[in-house]
Design a protein around this motif. Sequence first.
Motif, short mmCIF file in Angstrom:
data_model
loop_
_atom_site.label_atom_id
_atom_site.label_comp_id
_atom_site.label_asym_id
_atom_site.label_seq_id
_atom_site.Cartn_x
_atom_site.Cartn_y
_atom_site.Cartn_z
N VAL A 9 0.86 -1.19 0.00
CA VAL A 9 0.00 0.00 0.00
C VAL A 9 0.89 1.23 0.00
O VAL A 9 1.82 1.34 0.81
CB VAL A 9 -0.94 0.03 1.22
N MET A 10 0.62 2.16 -0.93
CA MET A 10 1.32 3.43 -0.97
C MET A 10 0.31 4.56 -0.80
O MET A 10 -0.79 4.50 -1.36
CB MET A 10 2.08 3.61 -2.29
N ILE A 11 0.69 5.58 -0.04
CA ILE A 11 -0.15 6.77 0.15
C ILE A 11 0.74 8.00 -0.06
O ILE A 11 1.77 8.15 0.60
CB ILE A 11 -0.78 6.82 1.56
N GLY A 12 0.34 8.83 -1.00
CA GLY A 12 1.10 10.05 -1.27
C GLY A 12 2.52 9.78 -1.71
O GLY A 12 3.43 10.56 -1.41
N GLY A 13 2.73 8.67 -2.43
CA GLY A 13 4.06 8.35 -2.91
C GLY A 13 4.97 7.69 -1.90
O GLY A 13 6.14 7.46 -2.18
N ARG A 14 4.45 7.35 -0.75
CA ARG A 14 5.26 6.73 0.31
C ARG A 14 4.66 5.37 0.66
O ARG A 14 3.43 5.22 0.73
CB ARG A 14 5.30 7.62 1.54
N VAL A 15 5.50 4.37 0.88
CA VAL A 15 5.03 3.04 1.25
C VAL A 15 4.44 3.09 2.65
O VAL A 15 5.12 3.48 3.61
CB VAL A 15 6.16 2.00 1.16
N ASP A 16 3.17 2.69 2.76
CA ASP A 16 2.47 2.71 4.05
C ASP A 16 2.47 1.35 4.72
O ASP A 16 2.51 1.25 5.94
CB ASP A 16 1.03 3.19 3.84
N ALA A 17 2.42 0.28 3.90
CA ALA A 17 2.38 -1.07 4.47
C ALA A 17 2.76 -2.07 3.38
O ALA A 17 2.50 -1.84 2.19
CB ALA A 17 0.99 -1.40 5.02
N VAL A 18 3.38 -3.18 3.79
CA VAL A 18 3.68 -4.28 2.88
C VAL A 18 3.41 -5.58 3.63
O VAL A 18 3.43 -5.63 4.87
CB VAL A 18 5.15 -4.25 2.39
N GLY A 19 3.16 -6.64 2.88
CA GLY A 19 2.92 -7.91 3.52
C GLY A 19 2.78 -9.03 2.51
O GLY A 19 2.87 -8.82 1.29
N GLU A 20 2.56 -10.23 3.02
CA GLU A 20 2.37 -11.41 2.18
C GLU A 20 0.98 -11.97 2.44
O GLU A 20 0.39 -11.76 3.50
CB GLU A 20 3.44 -12.47 2.49
N GLY A 21 0.44 -12.67 1.45
CA GLY A 21 -0.88 -13.27 1.59
C GLY A 21 -1.99 -12.32 1.19
O GLY A 21 -1.82 -11.49 0.29
N ALA A 22 -3.12 -12.43 1.88
CA ALA A 22 -4.29 -11.62 1.53
C ALA A 22 -4.03 -10.15 1.86
O ALA A 22 -3.55 -9.83 2.95
CB ALA A 22 -5.52 -12.12 2.28
N PRO A 23 -4.37 -9.24 0.95
CA PRO A 23 -4.16 -7.81 1.22
C PRO A 23 -5.21 -7.28 2.18
O PRO A 23 -6.29 -7.88 2.36
CB PRO A 23 -4.31 -7.18 -0.16
N PRO A 24 -4.96 -6.13 2.79
CA PRO A 24 -5.94 -5.55 3.72
C PRO A 24 -7.11 -4.93 2.96
O PRO A 24 -6.99 -4.54 1.80
CB PRO A 24 -5.12 -4.48 4.44
N ALA A 25 -8.23 -4.86 3.64
CA ALA A 25 -9.36 -4.11 3.08
C ALA A 25 -9.12 -2.62 3.32
O ALA A 25 -8.40 -2.23 4.23
CB ALA A 25 -10.66 -4.56 3.75
N GLY A 26 -9.73 -1.80 2.48
CA GLY A 26 -9.55 -0.36 2.67
C GLY A 26 -10.21 0.42 1.55
O GLY A 26 -10.67 -0.15 0.55
N ASP A 27 -10.22 1.71 1.72
CA ASP A 27 -10.78 2.61 0.72
C ASP A 27 -9.63 3.12 -0.15
O ASP A 27 -8.97 4.11 0.18
CB ASP A 27 -11.50 3.78 1.41
#
Length: 402
Positions: free
Chosen positions: A36-54
């Motif tokens: 997940v990137m927000i405003g050009g910056r990495v906010d979160a990374v992970g493996e498997g199912a991605p998070p829900a979000g808007d």
Amino acid sequence: MFTETHPLPAGAVLFENIGQLYCRFDQAPKTKAWMVMIGGRVDAVGEGAPPAGDFEQICDLRGLTIIPAPIDAHTHALFAGDRSEEFAARFSGGDSYAERLERGGGIRATVAAVAEADDDHLVSLTLDRIHQSMACGVCAMEIKTGYGLSIEGERRLMEILHRVQSYSPIPIFPTLLMHVPLPDQSPASLLEEARSELLPLAESLGFGVDVFVEQGAFSVDDARPFLEDAAQRNLRIHVHAEQLTAGGAAGLAAAVGACSAEHLEFIDRAGCEALAEAGTVANLLPGAWLQLGGGAKPPVQDLRQAGVSLAVSTDWNPGSSYLADPLLAASLAVTTFGLHPMEALGGITQSAAQALGVPSLGHLEVGGQGRPWVLAEPGPEALLQRMGIGRRGGVFAQSPPS
């Protein structure tokens, strides 16, 4: 098909179903990953199912690989004219470089061509080279002045490069390069004049500085006051060091807190240890080594053992390294200098960003501001093996602030 650059929205972006995610090249990749990137910056990374979000945008990678896009941390892309005959003469038993200089060739030919070109033409030429770099996947690049030589000539190129920076689709890191002294002025006096006339301008325009410390150019003693003044102003500092002879320039780079020391074919162990202690990056330039005919190579093992970060750049210039592609530079660094493939890929990403004083731009860990490069190749090593082949995929990049 060459790499295309796609806009990265300001809002939250989810990259999902990533086959391999290389956040940086000194770590193993994440598999079946998301980011997940927000405003050009990495906010979160992970493996498997991605998070829900808007999310403003969701990019389904369908098993493709993402790596940080390359950064070219050393170029002389602001130039005019052609010096291809110099390359031919170098390898055909023609006249020497000194003889070419005597009749107005070599760097003097580039200086003359730059002086004859109008400002708008130089802006256009440089922007065209930026787009050529972007076609190779580059997401940010450093560009030096250096073909003005005189105070007025360099001031003009700084103003032109500032215009280029404002028009560029990708971030440009502009650098004032004190290249070689004028024939009718002592090296020390030219740098002293540049110190009073050009360093304040560099500070106001956000330029870094670089000095070519070498026999026939500027000595360590010539360069020291200029670079110490630049350090007092907190300017980004680079030093062309130990390319043709051993002269203590690497130690000077370390002493003034330079972000990087360039070339380093003749650095000794004491210089390696000084760079390591200062945190100064060794920026290796295999294109120049190759087009100048080989010879002494940077002592990569000594640099490694000392703990120096190794960057790799193109040194794109009209005379000694007409090379636009940092991945080809990285491949050459593997085959000629002995870097490991992942080490070379790190050299054009995280270490290149460190060499420019912006380490966050070179990785995709949480907090990183690297640009995701989506690859169709089986893995990043293929980028080094498949030299000169148009690469598929795309870089997600944000334009620099206006």
